[in-house]
Scaffold this motif. Structure first.
Motif, short mmCIF file in Angstrom:
data_model
loop_
_atom_site.label_atom_id
_atom_site.label_comp_id
_atom_site.label_asym_id
_atom_site.label_seq_id
_atom_site.Cartn_x
_atom_site.Cartn_y
_atom_site.Cartn_z
N ASP A 61 0.91 -1.25 0.06
CA ASP A 61 0.03 0.12 0.08
C ASP A 61 1.07 1.19 0.03
O ASP A 61 1.50 1.62 1.10
CB ASP A 61 -0.74 -0.02 1.43
CG ASP A 61 -1.98 1.27 1.41
OD1 ASP A 61 -1.74 2.00 0.68
OD2 ASP A 61 -2.83 1.10 2.23
N TYR A 63 0.21 4.34 -0.30
CA TYR A 63 -0.32 5.20 0.54
C TYR A 63 0.04 5.52 1.59
O TYR A 63 0.30 6.57 2.48
CB TYR A 63 -1.82 5.59 0.14
CG TYR A 63 -2.35 5.65 -1.36
CD1 TYR A 63 -2.14 6.85 -2.04
CD2 TYR A 63 -2.57 4.36 -2.00
CE1 TYR A 63 -2.47 6.79 -3.44
CE2 TYR A 63 -2.81 4.29 -3.29
CZ TYR A 63 -2.91 5.61 -4.15
OH TYR A 63 -3.11 5.79 -5.64
N TYR A 75 -7.77 -4.98 -3.42
CA TYR A 75 -9.11 -4.05 -3.30
C TYR A 75 -9.99 -4.68 -4.53
O TYR A 75 -9.65 -4.81 -5.65
CB TYR A 75 -9.01 -2.73 -3.13
CG TYR A 75 -10.27 -1.98 -3.62
CD1 TYR A 75 -11.27 -1.77 -2.58
CD2 TYR A 75 -10.44 -1.18 -4.62
CE1 TYR A 75 -12.47 -1.14 -2.76
CE2 TYR A 75 -11.36 -0.40 -4.71
CZ TYR A 75 -12.58 -0.58 -3.74
OH TYR A 75 -13.72 0.33 -3.92
N GLN A 92 -12.90 -2.75 -11.60
CA GLN A 92 -11.94 -2.42 -11.00
C GLN A 92 -11.94 -0.68 -11.08
O GLN A 92 -12.01 -0.22 -12.11
CB GLN A 92 -10.58 -2.47 -11.05
CG GLN A 92 -9.76 -2.29 -10.11
CD GLN A 92 -9.74 -3.15 -8.89
OE1 GLN A 92 -10.69 -4.10 -8.69
NE2 GLN A 92 -8.86 -2.90 -7.60
N GLU A 93 -12.07 0.07 -9.94
CA GLU A 93 -12.06 1.51 -10.12
C GLU A 93 -11.30 1.95 -8.83
O GLU A 93 -10.72 1.05 -7.90
CB GLU A 93 -13.64 2.05 -9.71
CG GLU A 93 -14.44 1.78 -10.98
CD GLU A 93 -15.71 2.51 -10.68
OE1 GLU A 93 -16.19 3.06 -9.59
OE2 GLU A 93 -16.56 2.70 -11.65
N SER A 94 -10.75 3.20 -8.85
CA SER A 94 -9.99 3.71 -7.79
C SER A 94 -10.81 3.66 -6.26
O SER A 94 -12.09 3.83 -6.45
CB SER A 94 -9.70 5.07 -7.87
OG SER A 94 -8.94 5.28 -9.04
N PHE A 95 -10.70 3.72 -5.37
CA PHE A 95 -11.17 3.59 -4.00
C PHE A 95 -10.96 5.03 -3.54
O PHE A 95 -10.23 5.69 -3.34
CB PHE A 95 -10.26 2.79 -2.93
CG PHE A 95 -10.73 2.66 -1.62
CD1 PHE A 95 -12.33 2.42 -1.48
CD2 PHE A 95 -10.00 3.02 -0.63
CE1 PHE A 95 -12.75 2.35 -0.28
CE2 PHE A 95 -10.56 3.06 0.72
CZ PHE A 95 -12.04 2.49 0.92
N VAL A 96 -12.62 5.39 -3.27
CA VAL A 96 -12.77 6.89 -2.96
C VAL A 96 -13.73 6.83 -1.58
O VAL A 96 -14.75 6.02 -1.47
CB VAL A 96 -13.20 7.89 -3.91
CG1 VAL A 96 -13.37 9.32 -3.39
CG2 VAL A 96 -12.33 7.47 -5.31
N TYR A 105 -7.43 11.08 3.88
CA TYR A 105 -7.48 10.80 2.26
C TYR A 105 -8.64 11.65 1.60
O TYR A 105 -9.21 11.06 0.67
CB TYR A 105 -7.65 9.39 1.99
CG TYR A 105 -6.25 8.79 2.43
CD1 TYR A 105 -5.07 8.65 1.97
CD2 TYR A 105 -6.39 7.72 3.55
CE1 TYR A 105 -3.76 7.97 2.35
CE2 TYR A 105 -5.54 7.18 3.96
CZ TYR A 105 -4.14 7.15 3.25
OH TYR A 105 -3.06 6.39 3.70
N ASP A 109 -7.86 9.91 -4.96
CA ASP A 109 -8.31 8.68 -5.60
C ASP A 109 -7.31 7.53 -5.33
O ASP A 109 -6.09 7.76 -5.94
CB ASP A 109 -8.80 8.90 -6.99
CG ASP A 109 -10.02 9.69 -7.31
OD1 ASP A 109 -10.69 10.25 -6.15
OD2 ASP A 109 -10.39 9.96 -8.28
N ARG A 110 -7.54 6.76 -4.42
CA ARG A 110 -6.32 5.67 -4.37
C ARG A 110 -6.53 4.54 -5.25
O ARG A 110 -7.66 3.78 -5.12
CB ARG A 110 -6.34 5.26 -2.78
CG ARG A 110 -5.83 6.45 -1.93
CD ARG A 110 -5.74 5.66 -0.70
NE ARG A 110 -7.13 5.84 0.14
CZ ARG A 110 -7.47 5.29 1.04
NH1 ARG A 110 -6.62 4.64 2.02
NH2 ARG A 110 -8.62 5.27 1.88
N THR A 111 -5.52 4.05 -5.88
CA THR A 111 -5.55 2.95 -6.81
C THR A 111 -4.95 1.84 -6.28
O THR A 111 -3.81 1.89 -5.92
CB THR A 111 -5.00 3.42 -8.11
OG1 THR A 111 -5.75 4.54 -8.75
CG2 THR A 111 -5.11 2.06 -8.96
#
Length: 249
Positions: A61, A63, A75, A92-96, A105, A109-111
Protein backbone atom coordinates in the motif's frame (compact mmCIF):
# COMPACT_ATOMS: atom_id res chain seq x y z
CA UNK A 1 -46.19 -20.85 21.72
CA UNK A 2 -44.24 -18.45 23.96
CA UNK A 3 -41.70 -15.99 22.61
CA UNK A 4 -38.86 -18.21 23.83
CA UNK A 5 -40.13 -21.24 21.93
CA UNK A 6 -39.20 -20.37 18.32
CA UNK A 7 -35.80 -19.04 19.37
CA UNK A 8 -35.04 -22.23 21.27
CA UNK A 9 -35.88 -24.26 18.15
CA UNK A 10 -33.35 -22.41 15.99
CA UNK A 11 -29.78 -23.72 15.52
CA UNK A 12 -27.27 -22.17 17.96
CA UNK A 13 -25.39 -20.38 15.14
CA UNK A 14 -28.60 -18.75 13.95
CA UNK A 15 -29.41 -17.59 17.47
CA UNK A 16 -25.94 -16.04 17.83
CA UNK A 17 -26.36 -14.29 14.49
CA UNK A 18 -29.66 -12.89 15.76
CA UNK A 19 -27.77 -11.56 18.78
CA UNK A 20 -25.20 -9.90 16.52
CA UNK A 21 -27.92 -8.24 14.43
CA UNK A 22 -29.69 -7.01 17.57
CA UNK A 23 -26.45 -5.58 18.99
CA UNK A 24 -25.74 -3.73 15.75
CA UNK A 25 -29.13 -2.06 15.99
CA UNK A 26 -29.08 -1.31 19.72
CA UNK A 27 -25.38 -0.67 20.45
CA UNK A 28 -23.87 0.05 17.06
CA UNK A 29 -21.08 -2.54 17.31
CA UNK A 30 -20.59 -6.21 18.12
CA UNK A 31 -17.76 -8.75 18.42
CA UNK A 32 -18.58 -12.21 17.09
CA UNK A 33 -16.31 -14.86 18.68
CA UNK A 34 -14.32 -17.09 16.34
CA UNK A 35 -16.29 -20.21 17.25
CA UNK A 36 -19.56 -18.49 16.35
CA UNK A 37 -18.16 -17.23 13.05
CA UNK A 38 -16.94 -20.72 12.18
CA UNK A 39 -20.34 -22.20 13.01
CA UNK A 40 -22.15 -19.59 10.92
CA UNK A 41 -19.81 -20.14 7.97
CA UNK A 42 -19.81 -23.95 8.40
CA UNK A 43 -16.19 -24.24 7.27
CA UNK A 44 -13.41 -26.65 8.19
CA UNK A 45 -9.95 -25.85 9.50
CA UNK A 46 -8.49 -26.82 6.14
CA UNK A 47 -10.76 -24.38 4.31
CA UNK A 48 -9.77 -21.63 6.73
CA UNK A 49 -6.04 -22.35 6.25
CA UNK A 50 -6.43 -22.31 2.47
CA UNK A 51 -8.27 -19.00 2.67
CA UNK A 52 -5.43 -17.47 4.69
CA UNK A 53 -2.90 -18.26 1.95
CA UNK A 54 -4.37 -15.50 -0.22
CA UNK A 55 -2.76 -12.96 2.12
CA UNK A 56 0.66 -14.04 0.83
CA UNK A 57 -0.25 -12.45 -2.53
CA UNK A 58 -0.97 -8.90 -1.34
CA UNK A 59 0.83 -5.81 -2.64
CA UNK A 60 2.39 -2.82 -0.90
CA UNK A 61 0.00 0.00 0.00
CA UNK A 62 2.04 2.96 -1.28
CA UNK A 63 -0.32 5.49 0.31
CA UNK A 64 0.23 4.03 3.78
CA UNK A 65 3.97 3.85 3.07
CA UNK A 66 4.00 7.63 2.60
CA UNK A 67 2.94 7.83 6.25
CA UNK A 68 5.65 5.40 7.37
CA UNK A 69 3.32 2.41 7.72
CA UNK A 70 4.08 -0.99 6.21
CA UNK A 71 0.75 -2.31 4.98
CA UNK A 72 -0.08 -4.75 2.18
CA UNK A 73 -3.48 -4.97 0.53
CA UNK A 74 -5.67 -5.56 -2.51
CA UNK A 75 -9.12 -4.21 -3.30
CA UNK A 76 -12.28 -5.18 -5.14
CA UNK A 77 -16.00 -4.35 -5.36
CA UNK A 78 -19.09 -6.53 -5.60
CA UNK A 79 -22.74 -5.86 -6.26
CA UNK A 80 -24.78 -8.04 -3.92
CA UNK A 81 -28.48 -8.53 -3.32
CA UNK A 82 -28.21 -9.54 0.33
CA UNK A 83 -28.51 -11.81 2.06
CA UNK A 84 -29.10 -14.64 -0.43
CA UNK A 85 -29.40 -13.00 -3.86
CA UNK A 86 -26.97 -12.66 -6.77
CA UNK A 87 -23.39 -11.49 -6.21
CA UNK A 88 -21.11 -10.25 -8.98
CA UNK A 89 -17.65 -8.75 -9.16
CA UNK A 90 -17.65 -5.17 -10.50
CA UNK A 91 -15.01 -3.59 -12.76
CA UNK A 92 -11.99 -2.24 -10.92
CA UNK A 93 -12.08 1.44 -9.93
CA UNK A 94 -10.11 3.76 -7.68
CA UNK A 95 -11.03 3.64 -4.00
CA UNK A 96 -12.66 6.88 -2.88
CA UNK A 97 -14.18 7.66 0.53
CA UNK A 98 -16.72 10.43 1.27
CA UNK A 99 -15.31 13.76 2.44
CA UNK A 100 -16.90 13.41 5.89
CA UNK A 101 -15.34 10.00 6.63
CA UNK A 102 -11.55 9.55 6.47
CA UNK A 103 -9.70 12.86 7.09
CA UNK A 104 -6.35 11.49 5.89
CA UNK A 105 -7.49 10.84 2.33
CA UNK A 106 -9.93 13.65 1.48
CA UNK A 107 -10.12 14.14 -2.31
CA UNK A 108 -7.64 11.29 -2.88
CA UNK A 109 -8.45 8.61 -5.45
CA UNK A 110 -6.40 5.65 -4.27
CA UNK A 111 -5.56 2.93 -6.78
CA UNK A 112 -4.86 -0.58 -5.51
CA UNK A 113 -4.11 -3.90 -7.15
CA UNK A 114 -7.28 -5.94 -7.78
CA UNK A 115 -8.29 -9.06 -5.93
CA UNK A 116 -6.72 -12.18 -7.41
CA UNK A 117 -8.91 -14.52 -9.45
CA UNK A 118 -8.31 -17.33 -6.95
CA UNK A 119 -9.42 -15.14 -4.05
CA UNK A 120 -12.61 -14.07 -5.86
CA UNK A 121 -13.38 -17.71 -6.72
CA UNK A 122 -12.78 -19.00 -3.18
CA UNK A 123 -16.08 -20.30 -1.73
CA UNK A 124 -14.95 -19.04 1.66
CA UNK A 125 -15.09 -15.43 0.46
CA UNK A 126 -18.65 -15.92 -0.79
CA UNK A 127 -19.62 -17.49 2.55
CA UNK A 128 -18.15 -14.53 4.45
CA UNK A 129 -19.96 -12.01 2.27
CA UNK A 130 -23.27 -13.80 2.75
CA UNK A 131 -22.77 -13.87 6.51
CA UNK A 132 -22.02 -10.14 6.48
CA UNK A 133 -25.04 -9.56 4.26
CA UNK A 134 -27.23 -11.08 6.96
CA UNK A 135 -25.76 -8.57 9.41
CA UNK A 136 -26.10 -5.61 7.04
CA UNK A 137 -29.81 -6.21 6.47
CA UNK A 138 -30.39 -5.56 10.17
CA UNK A 139 -29.38 -1.95 9.45
CA UNK A 140 -30.91 -1.32 6.04
CA UNK A 141 -32.63 -3.19 3.20
CA UNK A 142 -31.67 -1.56 -0.11
CA UNK A 143 -32.44 -3.26 -3.40
CA UNK A 144 -28.74 -4.06 -3.71
CA UNK A 145 -25.49 -3.44 -1.84
CA UNK A 146 -22.14 -2.09 -2.98
CA UNK A 147 -19.66 -4.31 -1.15
CA UNK A 148 -16.01 -3.24 -0.92
CA UNK A 149 -13.50 -5.94 -0.05
CA UNK A 150 -10.05 -5.18 1.39
CA UNK A 151 -7.66 -7.96 2.43
CA UNK A 152 -4.99 -6.28 4.59
CA UNK A 153 -1.69 -7.36 6.09
CA UNK A 154 -0.12 -5.09 8.69
CA UNK A 155 3.63 -5.63 9.19
CA UNK A 156 5.87 -4.39 12.00
CA UNK A 157 9.60 -4.83 12.61
CA UNK A 158 11.63 -4.30 15.75
CA UNK A 159 12.59 -0.78 14.68
CA UNK A 160 9.12 0.38 13.71
CA UNK A 161 5.48 -0.02 14.70
CA UNK A 162 2.90 -1.45 12.34
CA UNK A 163 0.01 0.95 11.84
CA UNK A 164 -3.16 -0.95 10.88
CA UNK A 165 -5.02 2.38 10.62
CA UNK A 166 -2.53 5.19 9.88
CA UNK A 167 -5.54 7.51 9.45
CA UNK A 168 -6.37 7.14 13.16
CA UNK A 169 -9.94 7.36 14.41
CA UNK A 170 -12.26 7.50 11.40
CA UNK A 171 -15.34 6.16 9.67
CA UNK A 172 -15.57 4.67 6.19
CA UNK A 173 -18.71 6.44 4.96
CA UNK A 174 -20.73 3.24 4.58
CA UNK A 175 -23.52 1.40 6.40
CA UNK A 176 -21.79 -1.73 7.74
CA UNK A 177 -18.06 -1.95 8.40
CA UNK A 178 -16.49 -5.25 9.41
CA UNK A 179 -13.06 -6.63 10.27
CA UNK A 180 -12.40 -10.38 10.25
CA UNK A 181 -9.14 -11.64 11.74
CA UNK A 182 -7.58 -14.18 9.38
CA UNK A 183 -4.16 -14.65 10.98
CA UNK A 184 -1.90 -13.07 13.56
CA UNK A 185 1.76 -14.02 14.01
CA UNK A 186 4.39 -12.77 16.46
CA UNK A 187 2.29 -9.68 17.19
CA UNK A 188 1.35 -7.71 20.26
CA UNK A 189 -1.00 -4.72 20.25
CA UNK A 190 -3.53 -4.20 17.50
CA UNK A 191 -6.40 -3.26 19.80
CA UNK A 192 -9.61 -2.41 17.92
CA UNK A 193 -11.78 0.35 19.36
CA UNK A 194 -15.24 1.54 18.33
CA UNK A 195 -16.73 4.83 19.58
CA UNK A 196 -20.05 6.53 19.12
CA UNK A 197 -20.25 9.89 17.36
CA UNK A 198 -19.79 11.71 20.66
CA UNK A 199 -16.53 9.85 21.39
CA UNK A 200 -17.93 7.46 23.97
CA UNK A 201 -16.34 3.96 23.78
CA UNK A 202 -18.66 1.17 22.66
CA UNK A 203 -16.31 -1.77 22.06
CA UNK A 204 -12.63 -2.29 22.80
CA UNK A 205 -11.15 -5.66 21.83
CA UNK A 206 -8.01 -7.26 20.45
CA UNK A 207 -8.82 -9.60 17.58
CA UNK A 208 -6.53 -12.44 18.65
CA UNK A 209 -8.19 -15.66 17.49
CA UNK A 210 -8.58 -16.23 13.74
CA UNK A 211 -12.25 -16.01 12.83
CA UNK A 212 -13.09 -13.28 15.34
CA UNK A 213 -15.33 -10.75 13.60
CA UNK A 214 -15.89 -7.11 14.56
CA UNK A 215 -19.06 -5.51 13.18
CA UNK A 216 -20.00 -1.83 13.29
CA UNK A 217 -22.78 0.48 12.15
CA UNK A 218 -20.50 2.96 10.38
CA UNK A 219 -23.20 5.61 10.12
CA UNK A 220 -23.05 6.31 13.86
CA UNK A 221 -19.63 5.05 14.99
CA UNK A 222 -15.92 5.72 14.54
CA UNK A 223 -13.16 3.12 14.73
CA UNK A 224 -9.39 2.71 14.96
CA UNK A 225 -6.74 0.05 15.61
CA UNK A 226 -3.66 0.58 17.78
CA UNK A 227 -0.14 -0.20 16.45
CA UNK A 228 1.28 -3.72 16.43
CA UNK A 229 4.80 -4.71 17.49
CA UNK A 230 6.77 -7.97 17.28
CA UNK A 231 6.63 -10.25 20.31
CA UNK A 232 10.03 -11.59 19.24
CA UNK A 233 11.98 -8.59 17.91
CA UNK A 234 14.16 -10.84 15.74
CA UNK A 235 11.16 -11.57 13.48
CA UNK A 236 8.49 -9.32 11.96
CA UNK A 237 4.93 -9.16 13.25
CA UNK A 238 1.99 -9.85 10.94
CA UNK A 239 -1.70 -9.08 11.34
CA UNK A 240 -3.94 -10.33 8.51
CA UNK A 241 -7.52 -9.09 8.37
CA UNK A 242 -10.34 -8.95 5.86
CA UNK A 243 -12.12 -5.61 5.96
CA UNK A 244 -15.49 -5.57 4.16
CA UNK A 245 -17.95 -2.69 3.96
CA UNK A 246 -21.57 -2.57 2.81
CA UNK A 247 -23.29 0.54 1.44
CA UNK A 248 -26.53 0.91 -0.51
CA UNK A 249 -25.89 0.25 -4.20
Amino acid sequence: MTAAGPSADRPPADRRLDEARAALVSVGAHVMPAAVTAACLDVSGTQWANFGRHWNSLCVDSYAAERGACRLRRYGRFEFTAPTGPMRLLPQESFVQPDDSNPLYIDVDRTFEPLTDSFVADPMLRAVLRLLGQSATALDTPASWLVKVHPFRGVASADGQGQPTPEGLHRDGVTLVSSLLVSRRNATGGQSSVFDSAGRPLVTTTLSEPGTLLLGDDRRTLHSVSPIRPSDPSHPAYRDVLVVTFAPG
